[in-house]
Design an enzyme around this catalytic site. Sequence first.
Site, PDB file in Angstrom:
ATOM      1  N   ARG A 148       6.404  -0.440   9.053  1.00  7.07           N
ATOM      2  CA  ARG A 148       5.861  -1.896   8.994  1.00  7.07           C
ATOM      3  C   ARG A 148       6.300  -2.685  10.289  1.00  7.07           C
ATOM      4  NH1 ARG A 148       9.323  -1.185   4.314  1.00  7.07           N
ATOM      5  NH2 ARG A 148       7.343  -0.807   2.004  1.00  7.07           N
ATOM      6  N   LYS A 172      12.407  -3.459   3.034  1.00 10.55           N
ATOM      7  CA  LYS A 172      12.233  -4.298   2.266  1.00 10.55           C
ATOM      8  C   LYS A 172      13.295  -4.026   1.513  1.00 10.55           C
ATOM      9  CE  LYS A 172       7.666  -4.740   1.517  1.00 10.55           C
ATOM     10  NZ  LYS A 172       5.407  -5.076   1.126  1.00 10.55           N
ATOM     11  N   HIS A 242      -0.659  -3.270   9.572  1.00 10.42           N
ATOM     12  CA  HIS A 242      -1.119  -2.770   8.636  1.00 10.42           C
ATOM     13  C   HIS A 242      -2.098  -1.793   8.502  1.00 10.42           C
ATOM     14  CE1 HIS A 242      -0.580  -2.162   4.305  1.00 10.42           C
ATOM     15  NE2 HIS A 242      -1.397  -2.474   4.013  1.00 10.42           N
ATOM     16  N   ARG A 245      -0.233   1.619   9.738  1.00 14.30           N
ATOM     17  CA  ARG A 245       0.012   2.329   8.849  1.00 14.30           C
ATOM     18  C   ARG A 245      -0.697   2.899   7.488  1.00 14.30           C
ATOM     19  NH1 ARG A 245       5.299   1.399   6.135  1.00 14.30           N
ATOM     20  NH2 ARG A 245       5.244   1.090   3.590  1.00 14.30           N
ATOM     21  N   HIS A 268       8.979   3.375   0.543  1.00 12.44           N
ATOM     22  CA  HIS A 268       7.776   2.871  -0.869  1.00 12.44           C
ATOM     23  C   HIS A 268       8.734   3.132  -1.980  1.00 12.44           C
ATOM     24  CE1 HIS A 268       4.245   2.859   0.332  1.00 12.44           C
ATOM     25  NE2 HIS A 268       4.122   1.890   0.515  1.00 12.44           N
ATOM     26  N   TYR A 277      -2.973   4.642  -0.890  1.00 12.19           N
ATOM     27  CA  TYR A 277      -3.246   5.469   0.385  1.00 12.19           C
ATOM     28  C   TYR A 277      -3.979   7.027   0.112  1.00 12.19           C
ATOM     29  CZ  TYR A 277      -0.361   2.151   2.362  1.00 12.19           C
ATOM     30  OH  TYR A 277       0.527   0.932   3.414  1.00 12.19           O
TER      31      TYR A 277
END
Length: 298
Positions: A148, A172, A242, A245, A268, A277
């Site tokens: 990211r 994250k 993004h 990515r 994720h 995706y």
Amino acid sequence: MDQTQLAFREYLAFEKKYSAHTVNGYAKDLEFFAAFLKKEFDEVDLLVVHYSQIRNWIVQLVDQGISNAAVNRKISSLKAYYKFLLKCKLIESSPLLKHKSLKTPKIIQIPFSEQELEQVLNGLVFPEGFEGIRDKLIIDLFYTTGIRRAELIELKLSSFDGTYRNLKVLGKRNKERIVPIHPLLISQIELYMQARRGLKNIADKDCFFLTIKGVKISESFVYSIINHYFSHVSEKVKRSPHILRHTFATHLLNNGADINSVKELLGHSSLASTQVYTHSSLSELKKIYSSSHPRNLK
């Protein structure tokens, strides 16, 4: 900000391990809602709110032209706050218990093609010196690792192992993962480190990526780099980190990568996040199907 909202911020930061940016976003949403209550109902106590008041706020936001997605995000902040109040036993039920999110259109983001990546990385002439070396490495690192934008900005010198073969990424909720670095990038990283050591003044010594002035790069700075170089080879409306990515994930899936492996590389927490995706790889699958299935060959 009262003590309850302050405790909520600490809960998000230390227990949920949200980033400072996310915590500030939640806090601002609460402030906006409190300001609405004060103006419309002369009331600022969030503990005694009714859903009808929240619904009035939603109507006002929509009337102001705020998108459904943005409204949903604000309500998500309220949901998290009332869930926190329930956990602390400060309320008996959430006013948002039966709330349903506003419908939002599904936006299909189009990744860059392999040809566009090839044109940027091997067809364009990057500026000589530190900035050109840095810009190319940023693009290539995005494309070969799928990290990211925030993760790239926060990279430290210590994020790389001694051989530049593995990258430690803090994602994250402070979730750490190890991402392999493509062998072709090792010489680029070494070249960048040599150019980095040549900077006259380095203020942010621990940060890996720096500006020519020796300070940490910003989100807008990274966006401008990606948008600038890809504007030479792509007519896509959105040219952002993004999308790179997104391109990383799509190209892996198109070339047969297992979706669970892609999930781990992207960092994720659930497979559902990765599945967004897969739509881009469907066109590739259809081509294979059309050219390979026995019924199509007759």
